[in-house]
Design a protein around this motif. Structure first.
Motif, short mmCIF file in Angstrom:
data_model
loop_
_atom_site.label_atom_id
_atom_site.label_comp_id
_atom_site.label_asym_id
_atom_site.label_seq_id
_atom_site.Cartn_x
_atom_site.Cartn_y
_atom_site.Cartn_z
N GLU A 112 21.57 40.63 49.13
CA GLU A 112 22.92 40.43 48.61
C GLU A 112 23.03 40.83 47.15
O GLU A 112 24.09 41.29 46.70
CB GLU A 112 23.31 38.96 48.80
CG GLU A 112 23.57 38.60 50.25
CD GLU A 112 23.76 37.10 50.48
OE1 GLU A 112 24.08 36.72 51.62
OE2 GLU A 112 23.60 36.33 49.51
N ILE A 113 21.96 40.68 46.40
CA ILE A 113 21.97 41.12 45.00
C ILE A 113 22.07 42.63 44.91
O ILE A 113 22.69 43.18 43.99
CB ILE A 113 20.71 40.60 44.27
CG1 ILE A 113 20.78 39.07 44.13
CG2 ILE A 113 20.55 41.26 42.91
CD1 ILE A 113 19.49 38.44 43.67
N GLY A 114 21.49 43.33 45.87
CA GLY A 114 21.58 44.79 45.88
C GLY A 114 20.27 45.52 46.05
O GLY A 114 20.24 46.75 46.09
N TYR A 115 19.16 44.79 46.16
CA TYR A 115 17.85 45.42 46.35
C TYR A 115 17.60 45.59 47.85
O TYR A 115 16.93 44.77 48.48
CB TYR A 115 16.75 44.58 45.70
CG TYR A 115 16.79 44.61 44.19
CD1 TYR A 115 16.25 45.70 43.49
CD2 TYR A 115 17.36 43.58 43.46
CE1 TYR A 115 16.29 45.74 42.10
CE2 TYR A 115 17.40 43.60 42.07
CZ TYR A 115 16.86 44.69 41.40
OH TYR A 115 16.89 44.73 40.03
N ASP A 116 18.16 46.65 48.40
CA ASP A 116 18.10 46.87 49.84
C ASP A 116 17.54 48.24 50.21
O ASP A 116 17.80 48.77 51.28
CB ASP A 116 19.49 46.69 50.46
CG ASP A 116 20.54 47.57 49.79
OD1 ASP A 116 20.18 48.41 48.92
OD2 ASP A 116 21.73 47.42 50.12
N SER A 117 16.76 48.81 49.29
CA SER A 117 16.17 50.12 49.53
C SER A 117 14.79 50.19 48.90
O SER A 117 14.58 49.68 47.79
CB SER A 117 17.07 51.22 48.93
OG SER A 117 16.43 52.48 49.00
N ALA A 118 13.87 50.85 49.58
CA ALA A 118 12.50 50.96 49.08
C ALA A 118 12.43 51.73 47.76
O ALA A 118 11.49 51.55 46.99
CB ALA A 118 11.62 51.63 50.12
N GLU A 119 13.44 52.57 47.47
CA GLU A 119 13.39 53.36 46.24
C GLU A 119 13.50 52.48 44.99
O GLU A 119 13.16 52.90 43.89
CB GLU A 119 14.49 54.41 46.24
CG GLU A 119 15.89 53.86 46.07
CD GLU A 119 16.93 54.96 45.93
OE1 GLU A 119 16.90 55.67 44.91
OE2 GLU A 119 17.78 55.07 46.83
N TYR A 120 13.98 51.24 45.15
CA TYR A 120 14.08 50.35 44.00
C TYR A 120 12.77 49.63 43.72
O TYR A 120 12.66 48.92 42.71
CB TYR A 120 15.17 49.30 44.24
CG TYR A 120 16.53 49.85 44.56
CD1 TYR A 120 16.94 51.10 44.12
CD2 TYR A 120 17.43 49.11 45.32
CE1 TYR A 120 18.19 51.60 44.42
CE2 TYR A 120 18.69 49.60 45.63
CZ TYR A 120 19.06 50.85 45.18
OH TYR A 120 20.30 51.35 45.49
N GLY A 121 11.78 49.79 44.59
CA GLY A 121 10.49 49.12 44.40
C GLY A 121 10.53 47.65 44.78
O GLY A 121 9.54 46.93 44.64
N PHE A 122 11.66 47.20 45.28
CA PHE A 122 11.84 45.81 45.69
C PHE A 122 12.91 45.82 46.76
O PHE A 122 14.10 45.97 46.47
CB PHE A 122 12.26 44.96 44.48
CG PHE A 122 12.10 43.48 44.69
CD1 PHE A 122 10.85 42.92 44.88
CD2 PHE A 122 13.20 42.64 44.66
CE1 PHE A 122 10.70 41.55 45.05
CE2 PHE A 122 13.06 41.27 44.82
CZ PHE A 122 11.80 40.73 45.02
N ASP A 123 12.52 45.67 48.00
CA ASP A 123 13.39 45.91 49.14
C ASP A 123 13.47 44.64 49.99
O ASP A 123 12.44 44.11 50.43
CB ASP A 123 12.85 47.07 49.97
CG ASP A 123 13.70 47.42 51.17
OD1 ASP A 123 14.77 46.81 51.34
OD2 ASP A 123 13.29 48.31 51.93
N SER A 124 14.69 44.18 50.22
CA SER A 124 14.87 42.95 51.00
C SER A 124 14.32 43.06 52.42
O SER A 124 13.96 42.05 53.02
CB SER A 124 16.36 42.60 51.06
OG SER A 124 17.11 43.63 51.70
N HIS A 125 14.25 44.27 52.95
CA HIS A 125 13.78 44.44 54.32
C HIS A 125 12.27 44.34 54.44
O HIS A 125 11.76 44.00 55.52
CB HIS A 125 14.24 45.81 54.86
CG HIS A 125 15.72 46.00 54.82
ND1 HIS A 125 16.35 46.77 53.87
CD2 HIS A 125 16.71 45.52 55.62
CE1 HIS A 125 17.65 46.77 54.08
NE2 HIS A 125 17.90 46.01 55.14
N THR A 126 11.56 44.65 53.37
CA THR A 126 10.10 44.77 53.50
C THR A 126 9.30 43.90 52.54
O THR A 126 8.08 43.84 52.66
CB THR A 126 9.68 46.24 53.26
OG1 THR A 126 10.08 46.64 51.94
CG2 THR A 126 10.32 47.17 54.28
N CYS A 127 9.95 43.23 51.58
CA CYS A 127 9.17 42.50 50.59
C CYS A 127 8.42 41.34 51.25
O CYS A 127 8.92 40.69 52.18
CB CYS A 127 10.05 42.00 49.45
SG CYS A 127 11.06 40.58 49.83
N ALA A 128 7.23 41.07 50.75
CA ALA A 128 6.45 39.93 51.23
C ALA A 128 6.96 38.66 50.58
O ALA A 128 7.42 38.67 49.43
CB ALA A 128 4.98 40.14 50.89
#
Length: 404
Positions: free
Chosen positions: A100-116
């Motif tokens: 929701e903040i906007g980190y939804d892509s791997a290119e940002y180095g922090f991705d809501s879909h994949t972060c541990a």
């Protein structure tokens, strides 16, 4: 930790030889405050901490929560002490907030879909519960509230302008007006004062994360036009001494968010409060349920200060409240108006003590704090907000204060 107000001033001594004191000169000075966007690493951590609190308190209003978060490249670590009848699937909630903040892509180095997401949660200490269960403070400490006449919100002007700039950065990113912006960003505003009156904006700093392909010159032009210009009050812009703009001063800001800087809960306590004006007791707010007086008593202190100023009983004031762990009654309450009060500070303190019950349980009841209202406080400041749920911003005790 305690930072003192820049607006305090010493009395003017009489001149030598017993002559009358010369007319006091109005002091001119610059004061600066900063804000950060919701995508700043520390603010991501704050929002996750308060998101966990909201999810639990929505199920069990008496949840005891102390939730701390660390975010770094590809990882969110959630730790703390929680005692609640509610249940939260923390990894899913963490990823939802990050997205929701906007980190939804791997290119940002922090991705809501994949972060541990790693969790380490314990129960609240039974020793602390002994005091809280009887209505006492969840910890010792000192808390401050502040209000002044510089803005309609009765807040210092520099922090309010800084928050408006970071909010505007988020708005133009989310709306697509400046689609190349990324979630991380900061602002800083320097205001010139004459005495206690803001007279001119001297400098603005805006740093915003962006796509790698965008030229610096375009960012400067776009941010000046779409972010800064709509925010600065025209009456505080002096064309003879133009506002100095510093936009992405290093030249680029591609690597940002938790990939660039580790974020921690509670590391933006000055941006969360009054921007460095007044004092701060050192305690952070986010991730803490309202039995923690770091949070609830700071909200109560703001409520008192704002009502005193709104009642025309002073031009500006600071409230201090202090507690001992486990004890319901505060060990001290102070009102300081720096000589701007219509009544002596001792009389204002007497009225405050007579009108506000500052036992933690009563603060919680009066401000209706056992509700899921906290994630909204975790970005763009806890004070000076005109939104539903910010009960400590109400000026509902003005008439009572005037009556004494």
């Amino acid at each position: 930790m305690s930072s003192r107000t820049p607006h305090s001033s010493a009395p003017h001594p009489a001149s030598a030889g017993g002559r009358s004191a010369a007319a006091p000169q109005i002091r001119s000075y610059l004061f600066t405050s900063e804000s950060v966007t919701e995508g700043h690493p520390d603010k991501i951590a704050d929002q996750i901490s308060d998101g966990v609190l909201d999810a639990l308190i929505a199920q069990d209003p008496h949840s005891r929560v102390a939730c701390e978060v660390l975010v770094t490249t590809g990882l969110a670590f959630v730790a703390g002490e929680i005692s609640s009848q509610g249940y939260v699937e923390i990894p899913g909630l963490v990823r939802q907030i990050i997205g929701e903040i906007g980190y939804d892509s791997a290119e940002y180095g922090f991705d809501s879909h994949t972060c541990a997401v790693i969790t380490a949660i314990d129960d609240q200490s039974g020793d602390i519960a002994l005091g809280v269960d009887k209505g006492g403070a969840g910890d010792q400490g000192l808390m401050f509230g502040y209000a002044c006449r510089e803005t309609p919100e009765l807040m210092p002007l520099p922090i309010m302008l800084a928050h408006r700039l970071t909010r505007r950065l988020a708005e133009v990113r989310r709306s697509g007006l400046l689609p190349y912006l990324r979630p991380d960003g900061k602002s800083q505003v320097t205001v010139e004062y004459e005495g206690d009156r803001p007279v001119r904006i001297d400098a603005v700093v805006v740093s915003t994360q962006h796509h790698a392909d965008v030229k610096h010159a375009q960012i400067v032009d776009d941010v000046t036009r779409a972010v800064i210009a709509p925010v600065l009050p025209p009456e505080l812009v002096d064309e003879r001494r133009p506002v100095k703009h510093f936009i992405n001063p290093t030249g680029q800001f591609v690597k940002g968010g938790p990939m660039a800087d580790t974020g921690l809960t509670g590391r933006k306590i000055i941006a969360d409060t009054y921007g460095g004006v007044g004092s701060h007791g050192g305690g952070a707010f986010s991730g803490k349920d309202p039995t923690k007086v770091d949070r609830s008593a700071s909200y109560a202190a703001r409520h008192i200060a704002k009502n005193l100023v709104a009642a025309d009983l002073c031009e500006r004031c600071e409230i201090q409240i202090a507690y001992a762990i486990g004890e319901p009654e505060p060990v001290s309450v102070m009102v300081n108006t720096w000589g701007t009060g219509a009544l002596p500070d001792a009389e204002l303190t007497r009225r405050v003590r007579g009108l506000w019950d500052l036992r933690p349980r009563e603060i919680i009841r009066a401000l209706d704090l056992r509700r899921p209202i906290y994630r909204r406080t975790a970005a763009y400041g806890h004070f000076g907000r005109r939104e539903d749920g910010f009960t400590w911003e109400l000026t509902d005790r003005v008439d009572d204060l005037k009556r004494g």
